[in-house]
Design an enzyme around this catalytic site. Sequence first.
Site, PDB file in Angstrom:
ATOM      1  N   ARG A   1     -13.121  -9.154   1.393  1.00 43.08           N
ATOM      2  CA  ARG A   1     -11.701  -8.869   1.118  1.00 43.08           C
ATOM      3  C   ARG A   1     -10.884 -10.139   1.333  1.00 43.08           C
ATOM      4  O   ARG A   1      -9.968 -10.429   0.566  1.00 43.08           O
ATOM      5  CB  ARG A   1     -11.190  -7.754   2.045  1.00 43.08           C
TER       6      ARG A   1
ATOM      7  N   GLN B   1      -9.867  -4.107  -3.449  1.00 41.06           N
ATOM      8  CA  GLN B   1     -11.188  -3.683  -2.970  1.00 41.06           C
ATOM      9  C   GLN B   1     -12.251  -3.980  -4.022  1.00 41.06           C
ATOM     10  O   GLN B   1     -13.337  -4.486  -3.708  1.00 41.06           O
ATOM     11  CB  GLN B   1     -11.145  -2.184  -2.646  1.00 41.06           C
TER      12      GLN B   1
ATOM     13  N   ASP C   1     -17.457   6.532  -0.779  1.00 45.03           N
ATOM     14  CA  ASP C   1     -16.177   6.425  -0.078  1.00 45.03           C
ATOM     15  C   ASP C   1     -15.925   7.773   0.600  1.00 45.03           C
ATOM     16  O   ASP C   1     -16.653   8.747   0.342  1.00 45.03           O
ATOM     17  CB  ASP C   1     -15.068   6.094  -1.095  1.00 45.03           C
TER      18      ASP C   1
ATOM     19  N   CYS D   1     -16.384   1.008   0.996  1.00 44.97           N
ATOM     20  CA  CYS D   1     -15.158   0.237   1.240  1.00 44.97           C
ATOM     21  C   CYS D   1     -14.729   0.290   2.705  1.00 44.97           C
ATOM     22  O   CYS D   1     -13.990  -0.574   3.152  1.00 44.97           O
ATOM     23  CB  CYS D   1     -14.041   0.735   0.334  1.00 44.97           C
TER      24      CYS D   1
ATOM     25  N   ARG E   1       0.878  -1.182   0.000  1.00 43.21           N
ATOM     26  CA  ARG E   1       0.000   0.000   0.000  1.00 43.21           C
ATOM     27  C   ARG E   1       0.907   1.220   0.000  1.00 43.21           C
ATOM     28  O   ARG E   1       1.725   1.373   0.907  1.00 43.21           O
ATOM     29  CB  ARG E   1      -0.914  -0.008   1.230  1.00 43.21           C
TER      30      ARG E   1
ATOM     31  N   HIS F   1      -7.422   0.877  -6.196  1.00 44.20           N
ATOM     32  CA  HIS F   1      -7.584  -0.046  -5.063  1.00 44.20           C
ATOM     33  C   HIS F   1      -8.213  -1.330  -5.628  1.00 44.20           C
ATOM     34  O   HIS F   1      -9.361  -1.656  -5.344  1.00 44.20           O
ATOM     35  CB  HIS F   1      -8.472   0.606  -4.005  1.00 44.20           C
TER      36      HIS F   1
HETATM   37  N1   CP Z   1     -11.179  -0.671   2.611  1.00 36.74           N
HETATM   38  C1   CP Z   1      -9.890  -0.658   3.014  1.00 36.74           C
HETATM   39  O1   CP Z   1      -8.944  -0.810   2.239  1.00 36.74           O
HETATM   40  O2   CP Z   1      -9.743  -0.502   4.353  1.00 36.74           O
HETATM   41  P1   CP Z   1      -8.367  -0.305   5.147  1.00 36.74           P
HETATM   42  O3   CP Z   1      -7.827   1.066   4.793  1.00 36.74           O
HETATM   43  O4   CP Z   1      -8.730  -0.434   6.588  1.00 36.74           O
HETATM   44  O5   CP Z   1      -7.413  -1.372   4.689  1.00 36.74           O
HETATM   45  N1  NVA Z   2     -10.125   6.386  -0.904  1.00 36.74           N
HETATM   46  C1  NVA Z   2      -9.704   5.941   0.411  1.00 36.74           C
HETATM   47  C2  NVA Z   2      -9.924   4.477   0.536  1.00 36.74           C
HETATM   48  C3  NVA Z   2      -9.573   3.887   1.881  1.00 36.74           C
HETATM   49  C4  NVA Z   2      -9.746   2.410   1.918  1.00 36.74           C
HETATM   50  C5  NVA Z   2      -8.264   6.326   0.643  1.00 36.74           C
HETATM   51  O1  NVA Z   2      -7.457   6.197  -0.281  1.00 36.74           O
HETATM   52  O2  NVA Z   2      -7.939   6.737   1.748  1.00 36.74           O
END
Ligand code: CP
Ligand code: NVA
Length: 315
Positions: A300, A139, A232, A272, A109, A136
């Site tokens: 997930r 997701q 989101d 999400c 990430r 993502h």
């Molecule tokens: N939806 C998602 O990716 O959640 P986290 O940021 O908790 O991993």
């Molecule tokens: N769009 C959000 C998603 C978190 C899972 C972010 O990038 O923070």
Amino acid sequence: MAEFPPHFLRADDLDAEQLTDLLDLADRLQAARGSTGPEAHGDALAGRTVALVFEKPSTRTRVSFEVAVAELGGHPLPLSSAELQLGRGETIADTAAVLSRFVHAIVIRTFGQERIDELAANATAPVVNALTDLEHPCQALADLQTLRAARGGQLAGSVLAYVGDGNNVAHSLLLAGALAGVEVRVAHPAGYAPDAAIVARAEALAAASGTEVAVTTDAVAAVGGAHAVYTDVWASMGQEAEAEARLEVFEPYRVTPELFSHAAADAVFLHCLPAHRGEEVDAEVIDGPASRVFDQAENRLHAQKALLVRLLGDR
Ligand code: CP
Ligand code: NVA
């Protein structure tokens, strides 16, 4: 079926057939969870280690990948960039080369998509996108598994309305939905549209799968008759400084009970997570009977297990 891609960096690294296969496997892994039979793929990653590198916070992604690797018989190795030399300026290329000597896959990430592209270009181990600023894709796999279950097993012909920021989650949904024959509609405030190149790519994929993509500033039009309404956060990780200014701009895009009422009678609500009740969604919606957000979070695990089995199981 075409050979599985070496990395999973973007939702459309998969073709439509591979995506359906992953969702089918995810459903079977969900049904088999806890069993010791071959259907649980409990030794698919035996003897293998998967590095889980997080340059941003995470609850679901971190825990679901760690549990997924463990339940597939492998060893998950969670690492934050702060505890790696990466956090002190070691290059991504060197990090990729070194991790590849130790581990069998790298889940990461991070911020810009160029960081994960560079990692993949310099890694001999498969690299998985656990969220970048652009995408993502893991997701989106769980989202489609959830939507397909809600639609009685059929994705093609479904309509999903995403209301809010044209962000990483919206991008991966556009691409994965288009691959799967889902009509994805994105409603965003002016100035917060999804990336034009991703929309163009999604349009091409949608034409091939027999559906379409719509991008609009009209939330009511997007939600009208939709089978799923998705939102989101208004400020993603890394955009904290913009959060306050965004509150005002995004206000008309909150998923309220009134906005949700324009969707199909059997529509589900998706998010999400993490969620901000009273910002992008009202509590009556996310905590109401149409919400599937915790199934979505659970998926997930199943979807990423399927991904790891296909990415690593036969290699
Ligand atoms: N939806 C998602 O990716 O959640 P986290 O940021 O908790 O991993
Ligand atoms: N769009 C959000 C998603 C978190 C899972 C972010 O990038 O923070």
